[in-house]
Design an enzyme around this catalytic site. Sequence first.
Site, short mmCIF file in Angstrom:
data_model
loop_
_atom_site.label_atom_id
_atom_site.label_comp_id
_atom_site.label_asym_id
_atom_site.label_seq_id
_atom_site.Cartn_x
_atom_site.Cartn_y
_atom_site.Cartn_z
N HIS A 65 -2.87 1.10 8.48
CA HIS A 65 -1.53 1.66 8.26
C HIS A 65 -1.59 2.87 7.30
O HIS A 65 -1.02 3.93 7.60
CB HIS A 65 -0.63 0.57 7.69
CG HIS A 65 0.78 0.99 7.41
ND1 HIS A 65 1.86 0.55 8.15
CD2 HIS A 65 1.30 1.81 6.47
CE1 HIS A 65 2.98 1.10 7.68
NE2 HIS A 65 2.67 1.85 6.64
N GLU A 66 -2.29 2.71 6.19
CA GLU A 66 -2.31 3.78 5.18
C GLU A 66 -3.16 4.96 5.63
O GLU A 66 -2.82 6.12 5.35
CB GLU A 66 -2.80 3.25 3.83
CG GLU A 66 -2.01 2.08 3.25
CD GLU A 66 -0.51 2.28 3.18
OE1 GLU A 66 -0.05 3.45 3.20
OE2 GLU A 66 0.22 1.28 3.15
N CYS A 90 7.37 -0.34 6.96
CA CYS A 90 6.86 0.77 6.18
C CYS A 90 7.92 1.19 5.19
O CYS A 90 9.09 1.31 5.55
CB CYS A 90 6.50 1.93 7.11
SG CYS A 90 5.94 3.40 6.24
N LEU A 91 7.51 1.43 3.96
CA LEU A 91 8.46 1.85 2.92
C LEU A 91 9.16 3.16 3.29
O LEU A 91 10.28 3.40 2.86
CB LEU A 91 7.74 2.03 1.58
CG LEU A 91 7.13 0.77 0.95
CD1 LEU A 91 6.30 1.15 -0.26
CD2 LEU A 91 8.22 -0.23 0.57
N GLN A 118 3.30 9.88 1.41
CA GLN A 118 4.59 9.22 1.17
C GLN A 118 5.23 9.63 -0.15
O GLN A 118 6.40 9.35 -0.38
CB GLN A 118 4.41 7.70 1.19
CG GLN A 118 4.08 7.15 2.57
CD GLN A 118 3.92 5.66 2.52
OE1 GLN A 118 2.86 5.15 2.16
NE2 GLN A 118 4.97 4.93 2.86
N GLY A 122 0.83 -1.19 0.00
CA GLY A 122 0.00 0.00 0.00
C GLY A 122 0.87 1.24 0.00
O GLY A 122 2.09 1.16 0.20
N HIS A 131 -1.18 7.08 7.84
CA HIS A 131 -0.28 7.97 7.10
C HIS A 131 -0.95 9.30 6.77
O HIS A 131 -0.32 10.36 6.85
CB HIS A 131 0.15 7.32 5.77
CG HIS A 131 1.40 6.48 5.85
ND1 HIS A 131 2.59 6.95 6.33
CD2 HIS A 131 1.63 5.19 5.49
CE1 HIS A 131 3.52 5.99 6.26
NE2 HIS A 131 2.96 4.91 5.76
NI NI Z 1 3.85 3.05 5.50
#
Ligand code: NI
Length: 183
Positions: free
Chosen positions: A133-134, A91-92, A51, A46, A137
């Site tokens: 999670h998203e 997380c990226l 991000q 995701g 963000h």
């Molecule tokens: Ni993340």
Amino acid sequence: MAILKLRIVPDPFLRAKAKRITRIDASVQRLADDMVETMHHEGGLGLAANQVGVLRRLIVIQIPEQDEEPRVLINPEVVEATGERQVEEGCLSVPGYRGHIFRSESVRVKAQDRHGKPLKINAEGLLAQALEHEIDHLNGILYIDHLKRHEDLWKIEANEEDGVSPAPAPQPEVLTPVEVSVG
Ligand code: NI
């Protein structure tokens, strides 16, 4: 479509609150497409607009072997969250680390699709985890904010990072070292 530059901690975009999208126009469509391409390129499940340095409430999710098509969710909101379970998460935007945190067992999310049509999702497992999670963000929240103990965060080797195994989320009593790069 284009691969967008991923923001990495401590980038201030990751700590800002994204704004509601009131008009779904070509720029939103293009952002969604670019975010899907970036998510695939980075090997995440995701991605949230913060991000990629855009403070608009848009997330994309695609759970491997579960979602045939990427999900594009505009103005997503958790309207109900039930239960609690321990999960492993990465997380990226926080490369090199993984942690154990608690997420809901199931969530109900309302959002709009890429054409502005209202939709509801009832989710559990990895999809529920990814949604929480998203959506976090979009509110400037990172999974590391949910850590309860210092030792629940650990470093990983660089070559572990790109692995996205859609393994079932670990139960509290079976903490297998699955790799869940949520995004
Ligand atoms: Ni993340």
